[in-house]
Design an enzyme around this catalytic site. Structure first.
Site, PDB file in Angstrom:
ATOM      1  CG  ASP A   9      -1.691   1.229   1.451  1.00 61.46           C
ATOM      2  OD1 ASP A   9      -2.416   1.628   0.523  1.00 61.46           O
ATOM      3  OD2 ASP A   9      -1.571   1.830   2.538  1.00 61.46           O
ATOM      4  CB  SER A  44      -2.114   2.752  -4.200  1.00 59.69           C
ATOM      5  OG  SER A  44      -2.511   4.035  -3.782  1.00 59.69           O
ATOM      6  N   GLY A  45      -5.053   3.052  -3.423  1.00 54.24           N
ATOM      7  CA  GLY A  45      -6.286   3.712  -3.821  1.00 54.24           C
ATOM      8  C   GLY A  45      -6.041   4.785  -4.864  1.00 54.24           C
ATOM      9  CE  LYS A 191      -5.137  -1.058  -1.621  1.00 51.24           C
ATOM     10  NZ  LYS A 191      -4.320  -0.464  -0.533  1.00 51.24           N
ATOM     11  CG  ASP A 214      -1.941   2.227   6.548  1.00 51.39           C
ATOM     12  OD1 ASP A 214      -2.272   3.282   7.119  1.00 51.39           O
ATOM     13  OD2 ASP A 214      -2.144   2.032   5.341  1.00 51.39           O
ATOM     14  CG  ASN A 217      -7.772   0.651   2.040  1.00 51.58           C
ATOM     15  OD1 ASN A 217      -7.015   0.490   2.988  1.00 51.58           O
ATOM     16  ND2 ASN A 217      -7.590   1.599   1.151  1.00 51.58           N
TER      17      ASN A 217
END
Length: 264
Positions: A9, A44-45, A191, A214, A217
């Site tokens: 992430d 990642s977002g 993910k 962390d 998500n």
């Protein structure tokens, strides 16, 4: 352990609180990983297009963007799954019941926010995403939407997830990235799904994957991969789902773990 793929992430994990990472140290570690035949993946977002720009020095790197809806690599190009126009309208209708939300519609390249949105929210989106456009009405946006990025009062985050989960069942899934922020992602587009898809393409099994995260998500990624490492700064429920815990994002916990367990 035999590891062939490492995925991490970004915010709160690989990046420090200024949105930066130790570029010189990472370049050395990345070269060492690739020498050992280990793929390094960003999950990642953030939009895959933005990630590709951030890591333009690494053309063979794979990017998972939009919390799993996008998969990109320079040679392979972009694969993206988006909400249907009907689903987008239904989600915006449900969100209209909440006056204290700031909403961004995230396309594959452009993020759309309202012209009259909170200036700090717009500034934050412009810092987080590389291409932000303002509009008079989110309902009028025709750009295919990968995910919704929502900022809310921190104390209401858990309640909002609780309320939206049944309201949007089968349409969208709330995924909190921490108190005060959450994403609405497509059902099944997380993910973990993207890692499974990428693993099938590369011939890498879940047991051969090591992931870092962390936030909640990241949990689907934790549950799919054989080895999941939580950051020390992660909430207790995230750490409880990990097989190991490393240092914080501020003190290079990801690179510390890679160097100690994969490159030593």
């Amino acid at each position: 352990m035999t590891i062939k793929l490492v995925a991490t992430d970004m915010d709160g994990t690989f990046l420090n609180d200024r949105g930066e990472y130790d570029q010189k140290r990472f370049a050395k570690d990345y070269a060492a990983l690739r020498q050992r035949g280990i793929q390094f993946v960003i999950a990642s977002g953030h939009q895959a297009a933005e990630l590709a720009t951030t890591f333009s020095d690494y053309p063979d790197m794979w990017m998972i963007g939009g919390n799993g809806a996008e998969l990109w690599q320079r040679a392979a190009g972009l694969t993206a799954t988006t909400f249907s126009p009907t689903a987008t309208q239904q989600i915006l209708t449900a969100l209209s019941a909440y006056d204290d939300l700031q909403i961004a519609l995230c396309g594959t390249e452009t993020v759309h926010v309202l012209k009259y949105a909170d200036p700090q929210f717009v500034a934050n989106m412009q810092q987080y995403y590389y291409r932000v456009a303002t509009c008079d009405d989110l309902m009028a946006v025709t750009d295919p939407v990968v995910k919704f990025d929502i900022i809310c009062p921190p104390a209401l985050t858990d309640q909002l997830v609780y309320e939206l989960t049944p309201k949007l069942a089968g349409i969208a899934v709330p995924a909190s990235g921490g108190q005060g922020s959450l994403d609405l992602i497509q059902p099944g587009m997380h993910k973990g799904r993207a890692l499974k898809q990428l693993g099938a393409q590369l011939g890498i099994t879940a047991d051969e994957m090591l992931v870092f995260g962390d936030g909640t998500n990241d949990l689907e990624m934790f549950h799919y991969a054989g080895h999941a490492v939580a950051m020390h700064n992660a909430p207790a429920n995230v750490r409880a789902n990990a097989t190991a815990v490393t240092g914080t994002n501020i003190d290079n916990g990801v690179l510390d773990y890679i160097e100690k367990h994969l490159l030593s």
